[in-house]
Scaffold this motif. Structure first.
Motif, PDB file in Angstrom:
ATOM      1  N   VAL A   1      -4.957   2.683   1.805  1.00 31.88           N
ATOM      2  CA  VAL A   1      -5.777   2.853   0.604  1.00 31.88           C
ATOM      3  C   VAL A   1      -7.252   2.638   0.939  1.00 31.88           C
ATOM      4  O   VAL A   1      -8.115   3.444   0.568  1.00 31.88           O
ATOM      5  CB  VAL A   1      -5.327   1.906  -0.527  1.00 31.88           C
TER       6      VAL A   1
ATOM      7  N   GLN B   1       0.836  -1.201   0.000  1.00 37.38           N
ATOM      8  CA  GLN B   1       0.000   0.000   0.000  1.00 37.38           C
ATOM      9  C   GLN B   1       0.872   1.252   0.000  1.00 37.38           C
ATOM     10  O   GLN B   1       0.603   2.218  -0.725  1.00 37.38           O
ATOM     11  CB  GLN B   1      -0.901   0.011   1.243  1.00 37.38           C
TER      12      GLN B   1
ATOM     13  N   GLU C   1     -10.341   5.387   0.881  1.00 37.23           N
ATOM     14  CA  GLU C   1     -11.541   5.129   0.079  1.00 37.23           C
ATOM     15  C   GLU C   1     -12.809   5.132   0.931  1.00 37.23           C
ATOM     16  O   GLU C   1     -13.865   5.592   0.489  1.00 37.23           O
ATOM     17  CB  GLU C   1     -11.416   3.780  -0.640  1.00 37.23           C
TER      18      GLU C   1
ATOM     19  N   ILE D   1      -6.508   8.369  -5.644  1.00 39.07           N
ATOM     20  CA  ILE D   1      -6.431   6.951  -5.269  1.00 39.07           C
ATOM     21  C   ILE D   1      -7.458   6.140  -6.051  1.00 39.07           C
ATOM     22  O   ILE D   1      -7.148   5.084  -6.617  1.00 39.07           O
ATOM     23  CB  ILE D   1      -6.655   6.780  -3.751  1.00 39.07           C
TER      24      ILE D   1
ATOM     25  N   LYS E   1      -6.211   3.248  -8.627  1.00 42.57           N
ATOM     26  CA  LYS E   1      -6.008   2.015  -7.864  1.00 42.57           C
ATOM     27  C   LYS E   1      -5.827   0.796  -8.771  1.00 42.57           C
ATOM     28  O   LYS E   1      -5.179  -0.179  -8.383  1.00 42.57           O
ATOM     29  CB  LYS E   1      -7.153   1.794  -6.884  1.00 42.57           C
TER      30      LYS E   1
ATOM     31  N   GLN F   1      -2.313  -0.441  -9.181  1.00 42.29           N
ATOM     32  CA  GLN F   1      -1.543  -0.699  -7.972  1.00 42.29           C
ATOM     33  C   GLN F   1      -0.577  -1.874  -8.123  1.00 42.29           C
ATOM     34  O   GLN F   1       0.598  -1.763  -7.791  1.00 42.29           O
ATOM     35  CB  GLN F   1      -2.484  -0.957  -6.792  1.00 42.29           C
TER      36      GLN F   1
END
Length: 742
Positions: free
Chosen positions: A128, A102, A132, A156, A160, A163
């Motif tokens: 994360v 993360q 969110e 984010i 994401k 990621q």
């Protein structure tokens, strides 16, 4: 056979259970899958009972692993034969959830300050997910308010999906977030990108800053076969791109093979075998070798083919801009402006009226600007015509607008370029203007020239002006030089220097350099003022230290407007008399020593520390802010501790706000390279060169540098290297196809 779309795109979480079909060539797949129990949009599947039946997903996707959870954006389709299917629009593996993974992702996506503030406030937990789910208490987070947090959350959520790719690629390959995002978008998804990289790591050469050598080290660590077709072809393309960056559209096949064997450590036969197989087996290879054994990238050859086609199109299309009594019209214009045109200028005007494409070249002081104004005034006798002028750089387009009074802009702005949407005007959507003047055309490479000429409508006129003895363009091709030497393009060379220009030591000596004549021959080895106007100050020096000391002395004595004064040198990074080194020292003369400034009133970015009052230059086009490559301004305000705001007052544009990250495209501008100055001019110029510049020195560079000054030119130089440069002519040393295509 058609598919009927039932629903808009929506997100589901799938678990593949069976691969029905997958093609590695096209990345098209068909899978059976079940929905994850935590999948969103379950209400769209009212009859769905977990694990009781499977759905079918189809489309472009990475090779999916069975029993792994994937996040997919899909559109529901009804196939006439196979029934209900879900077409994948994007698909990636569910992101990692460990704290370390993360943090890697957060530090890549957010600013360093934001990432540190969040991780310090919450040393444990899944950041994360907390962001969110709005589980962050902003009272605990230093320096982040509600508005900034909303921006962070949006970043984010938008990113994401990248990621896993960010974590793997930044760790193993050192790729930054923008590179991962760009490649992921190109290949369709982050997972597909990872798959492609493990299949062929050489696709990383598509990333800025990842040349063949760097990627080859990575690939060999991954135990890629040294004789792999991917490896050899990647090296071939790298060599051809490097040559293109140096201007050459083609190189000899023997030169190519020699360079590739040096870089790969392979035998000539290994390289030759891959070239032969590639040209035989691939339907559209990225490179070719012709009957004359010229090796080239198909992209750049194709550009020159298209350029020649558009030149012929404009020459063959009849324009309706007829002027019955042209001689009398020219006399009327001469009477209006108060002076007569030279015979060469009259020829240029007549050719411009008659033909769809005209090329006008001229040495310094020969009246290129006067002839442009004359052409427009004569064509103005035809009612209703629309005109525009353009140049590659913002400074050059500003100069032509000031000199002619005509509308002018950069080529990119003229063609309505936007980095997000592309080019507004192109081959399919032509410019509306009837007459387009391209000035400083020697700066324009093949790629940019093609963008312009393909947007010129049938029957319009393209008037191309420049000086073929200035520096060749940065990038591939040598269009202006090639057009001047073609048999089909109407052209005029202005050779007569105006009386006032003859009095100038700057222009008269610059034109000697242009012809390869050493103006220093016979001069005593001491300071001289040259020309009837005494506007060239010549300072011969014996070594680099002497050149440097004189630049500092001249700069210390100057007490006028810093925007009227410019130091220029050939080399950006190497040596004492280089842009970076001089900028740091000149900053202390013209402004302040950054060491003496409080931290909140300065900002460090790249090679420089910026402070209020600094003279700076924009190094890239910024369409959002309407500031273009080459535009110079002064920093008026810096707040590095608060909002991180910088205000720069740009010439001809005004005050523009930047944040810290955007300062990566800004550099100090007390000293600039000669290449960066092409198309610009200042009242007072210091041009310095020394032995550390010998790689770049030729007469084109010296001539370009000298003609950047309008009132006074100061030249502290190592005479030995100046003399060598004047003897060196590199104007025609580019390998192109355009001359023969025309």
């Amino acid at each position: 056979m058609t598919n009927e779309q039932i629903l808009d795109e929506f997100e589901i979480h799938i678990i593949p259970t069976f691969k029905k079909f997958y093609s590695s060539d096209t990345n098209y797949g068909i899978y059976s899958a079940i929905l994850d129990k935590e999948s969103p949009n379950m209400e769209l599947f009212p009859d769905y009972k977990l694990y009781s039946y499977e759905i079918t997903v189809v489309g472009s996707m990475p090779l999916l692993e069975e029993n792994k959870i994937y996040i997919a954006n899909v559109v529901q389709k009804n196939h006439p034969k196979y029934g209900k299917q879900y077409e994948i629009k994007s698909c990636y593996k569910k992101p990692f959830t460990t704290r370390e993974e993360q943090l890697v992702f957060i530090r890549t996506v957010l600013t360093e300050f934001q990432a540190n503030a969040l991780s310090e406030a919450y040393p444990d937990g899944n950041l994360v997910e907390m962001i969110e789910n709005d589980e962050i208490d902003l009272d605990k987070v230093k320096g982040i308010g509600e508005k900034k947090f909303l921006d962070i959350k949006k970043k984010i959520e938008l990113n994401k999906q990248y990621q896993q790719a960010v974590v793997e690629l930044s760790g193993q390959f050192g790729l930054n977030f923008n590179a991962v995002k760009s490649l992921s978008d190109k290949y369709g998804s982050p997972d597909l990108l990872l798959q492609k990289i493990y299949e062929n790591p050489y696709i990383l050469t598509e990333v800025d800053g990842y040349g063949f050598k760097k990627v080859d080290e990575i690939a060999l660590k991954m135990e890629v076969d040294r004789k792999s077709k991917h490896r050899i072809n990647s090296c071939i393309i790298y060599v051809l791109k490097e040559q293109a960056n140096n201007g050459d559209v083609w190189i000899k096949k023997s030169t190519l093979i020699s360079e590739v064997t040096k870089l790969t450590g392979l035998r000539i036969a290994d390289v030759q075998e891959v070239i032969n197989k590639t040209l035989e087996e691939e339907e559209i290879p990225k490179y070719y070798v012709d009957k004359e054994d010229r090796a080239y990238l198909s992209k750049y050859h194709h550009e020159e083919v298209l350029i020649s086609g558009h030149i012929k199109r404009l020459l063959e299309t009849d324009s309706h801009y007829k002027i019955d009594d042209l001689e009398e019209t020219i006399k009327e214009v001469e009477k209006e402006q108060g002076f007569e045109f030279t015979d060469e200028q009259k020829t240029a005007i007549k050719l411009s009226v008659k033909h769809g494409v005209v090329v006008i070249s001229g040495k310094a002081g020969s009246g290129k600007t006067s002839v442009i104004k004359g052409i427009i005034k004569v064509l103005n006798k035809v009612k209703g015509l629309e005109y525009t002028t353009c140049a590659l750089s913002g400074k050059a387009s500003q100069r032509i607008q000031e000199a002619t009074g005509m509308k002018s802009a950069t080529i990119h702005r003229t063609l309505g370029f936007n980095p997000n949407t592309g080019w507004m005007y192109d081959n399919a959507n032509k410019l509306g203007e009837d007459v387009i003047v391209l000035d400083e055309a020697s700066m324009v490479n093949s790629t940019i020239f093609l963008k312009l000429i393909q947007a010129v409508k049938d029957g319009a006129k393209l008037i191309i002006t420049g000086d073929d003895q200035q520096l060749s363009p940065i990038g591939v091709g040598n269009v202006f030089y090639d057009l001047l030497r073609s048999d089909i393009v109407p052209k005029v060379e202005l050779t007569k220097v105006h009386r006032q220009a003859q009095k100038s030591g700057i222009l008269s000596n610059a034109n000697m350099v242009r012809e390869g004549v050493d103006f220093t021959k016979g001069l005593p080895n001491k300071f001289q003022k040259l020309g009837e106007l005494k506007d060239l100050y010549f300072y011969p020096r014996g070594d680099q230290d002497g050149v440097y000391d004189k630049v500092m002395e001249i700069s210390n004595k100057y007490n006028g407007d810093i925007l009227d004064f410019q130091v220029i040198v050939p080399m950006k990074n190497r040596g004492k008399v280089s842009v970076v080194n001089l900028n740091k020292d000149l900053q202390k003369i013209f402004n302040k020593d950054p060491e003496d400034i409080d931290d909140e009133r300065k900002i460090s970015k790249g090679k420089y520390i910026f402070v209020e009052g600094d003279k700076v230059i924009m190094m890239k086009n910024n369409y959002d802010k309407d500031v273009f490559n080459g535009t110079i301004g002064l920093i008026e305000y810096i707040d590095s501790k608060g909002k991180g705001e910088i205000v720069i007052n740009f010439e001809g544009i005004g005050r523009t706000r930047f944040n810290k990250d955007e300062m990566k495209d800004i550099e100090l501008a007390y000293c600039l390279t000669v290449h960066k100055c092409q198309g610009s001019q200042w009242n007072y110029v210091v041009f310095a060169c020394s032995r550390s510049d010998f790689i770049l020195l030729d007469r084109q560079l010296i001539y370009t540098a000298m003609t950047r000054a309008s009132k006074a030119l100061m030249m502290p130089v190592e005479v030995k290297y100046l003399k060598q440069a004047i003897k060196t002519d590199n104007s025609s040393k580019r390998n192109t196809f355009l001359k023969e295509l025309l």
